[in-house]
Structures are given as C-alpha cells and as structure tokens.
Motif scaffolding. Structure first.
Motif, PDB file in Angstrom:
ATOM      1  N   TYR A  53       8.902  29.020  11.199  1.00  0.00           N
ATOM      2  CA  TYR A  53       9.310  28.110  12.424  1.00  0.00           C
ATOM      3  C   TYR A  53       8.497  28.164  13.316  1.00  0.00           C
ATOM      4  CZ  TYR A  53      13.851  28.621   9.734  1.00  0.00           C
ATOM      5  OH  TYR A  53      14.581  27.702   7.705  1.00  0.00           O
ATOM      6  N   HIS A  55       8.084  26.760  17.733  1.00  0.00           N
ATOM      7  CA  HIS A  55       9.014  26.707  18.138  1.00  0.00           C
ATOM      8  C   HIS A  55       8.248  26.295  19.855  1.00  0.00           C
ATOM      9  CE1 HIS A  55      12.901  28.843  16.737  1.00  0.00           C
ATOM     10  NE2 HIS A  55      11.626  29.847  16.085  1.00  0.00           N
ATOM     11  N   ASP A  96      15.601  30.973  14.514  1.00  0.00           N
ATOM     12  CA  ASP A  96      16.571  31.022  16.192  1.00  0.00           C
ATOM     13  C   ASP A  96      14.985  32.062  16.545  1.00  0.00           C
ATOM     14  OD1 ASP A  96      16.918  33.143  17.920  1.00  0.00           O
ATOM     15  OD2 ASP A  96      18.838  33.591  17.036  1.00  0.00           O
ATOM     16  N   THR A 172      11.485  18.907  10.979  1.00  0.00           N
ATOM     17  CA  THR A 172      11.951  18.644  12.469  1.00  0.00           C
ATOM     18  C   THR A 172      13.597  19.823  12.648  1.00  0.00           C
ATOM     19  OG1 THR A 172      10.786  16.727  13.194  1.00  0.00           O
ATOM     20  CG2 THR A 172      13.076  18.228  14.822  1.00  0.00           C
ATOM     21  N   TYR A 173      13.542  20.692  12.817  1.00  0.00           N
ATOM     22  CA  TYR A 173      14.548  21.425  11.998  1.00  0.00           C
ATOM     23  C   TYR A 173      15.656  21.328  13.227  1.00  0.00           C
ATOM     24  CZ  TYR A 173      17.658  25.782  11.902  1.00  0.00           C
ATOM     25  OH  TYR A 173      19.450  26.093  11.696  1.00  0.00           O
ATOM     26  N   LYS A 174      15.438  21.254  14.853  1.00  0.00           N
ATOM     27  CA  LYS A 174      16.056  21.038  15.467  1.00  0.00           C
ATOM     28  C   LYS A 174      15.447  20.534  17.028  1.00  0.00           C
ATOM     29  CE  LYS A 174      19.340  22.806  18.723  1.00  0.00           C
ATOM     30  NZ  LYS A 174      20.019  24.249  19.351  1.00  0.00           N
ATOM     31  N   ASP A 176      15.851  19.004  21.415  1.00  0.00           N
ATOM     32  CA  ASP A 176      16.225  18.579  22.453  1.00  0.00           C
ATOM     33  C   ASP A 176      15.636  18.563  23.590  1.00  0.00           C
ATOM     34  OD1 ASP A 176      15.855  20.783  23.403  1.00  0.00           O
ATOM     35  OD2 ASP A 176      17.796  22.425  22.660  1.00  0.00           O
TER      36      ASP A 176
END
Length: 191
Positions: A53, A55, A96, A172-174, A176
């Motif tokens: 992942y 980030h 996470d 895309t996982y998340k 904002d």
C-alpha cells in the motif's frame, strides 16, 4: 602478368596485417567466470508477485508529495495540466498507515492530460525490508486516476530485480483531503 606493388601499398598491407594480428590476439575485458555467472542467472528467470500500500500525504505539515512546477495555464486547467509533483511515500504491507513499512515510492507524476485526469508516472519502489531489501523496481507509464484499476509498466529494477519487466496494478483504496492510500499489485519477471 602480375602487377608490382608500390612501396606505399606494401606499407598499407603490413599496417593492416599488424593491426589485425594485435586485435585478434587481444583478450576480452571481462573474465569468462563473470560471463558464465551471468549466463547462469539468465537460466533462473522467475516471476514474483508483490502487494503493498502506497500512502501519500497531500496536505498538512507531514506532506510526502509537493508540487514543484506548473505550466502557464495549470491553475485554470480543469485537469491541472502541466503540474509536476515530486513524492517520497511510504509503502506498507497493509492499508493502515501504521502497518509495517516495506519500502518507499519515490518519483514524480505530471498532469499530462488536457481531457480527463491522467498522470505520467515515473517512480521507483525502493524496498527496505524482507527478501527484497536493497532492491528497486522502476515504473514508467500513464496513471488514469479515475479508472478503477490502473495498469503501469515495470520497466526495470536493481538488486534482486535486475533485468525486471512486468506491470503494476494501482487501485485507490481510500482518499480524502489529507491522504491518499493506493493498493498496488505488482507482477514482475526477473532473474
């Protein structure tokens, strides 16, 4: 009747003969043991699958991506055409942000589309943990941001990924206003 050679022609013949003899007798710069070792590596090609992942912090004091250039009309373009962003993002084994870090994604993306949001991605996945520690994968391709899954080519690598080729699937996982988390599934052939 045979034609006699001039002294000039004889000198040229002798010069070429000497050069040919020296070149033919020269030893190669690389020892055979290195060539043999390289050939053995070529015989052991394998395919690896990696999942991690990505980030990216896009706002706030701990940003991992920063815009470094813009075109004359970038601010008025609906796609941000011409913006260039450099990044140094953590790669983790889970979504996470506190998951174990396995590497870093370092590189840049440039808003290269005037129609729809699309980036030219140039990045290295630099691995800092586990089996691939010290190795890298290089990705160069188009990231069509609004596609559910984006495929980008793996164009090379280093360390255990020497002579790498393959592809990376980004999803895309998340996202904002502060952070973007992307899932990467990478399929790579290497020696």
């Amino acid at each position: 009747m045979a034609q006699a050679h001039t002294p000039y022609q004889t000198i040229i013949f002798i010069t070429f003969f000497l050069i040919f003899t020296i070149v033919a007798a020269a030893k190669p710069h690389q020892s055979p043991s290195n060539v043999e070792r390289l050939m053995l590596e070529f015989e052991k090609e394998k395919i690896s699958y990696l999942q991690f992942y990505f980030h990216e912090v896009i706002d706030g004091p701990n940003r991992t991506a920063v815009q470094v250039a813009a075109g004359p009309s970038t601010n008025t373009s609906v796609t941000g055409f011409g913006a260039v962003t450099m990044f140094d993002n953590p790669l983790t084994n889970g979504p996470d942000p506190m998951s174990k870090m396995v590497g870093r994604a370092q590189g840049m993306y440039a808003a290269s589309s005037q129609q729809g949001l699309g980036f030219l991605m140039a990045m290295n996945f630099v691995f800092v943990e586990g089996k691939y520690k010290g190795s890298t994968l290089s990705v160069l391709g188009r990231n069509a941001v609004f596609f559910k899954v984006r495929e980008m080519p793996v164009v090379g690598g280093s360390g255990l990924f020497r002579f790498a080729r393959g592809y990376a699937l980004g999803k895309t996982y998340k996202i904002d206003r502060i952070r973007a988390i992307l899932e990467y599934n990478v399929f790579v052939m290497h020696y």
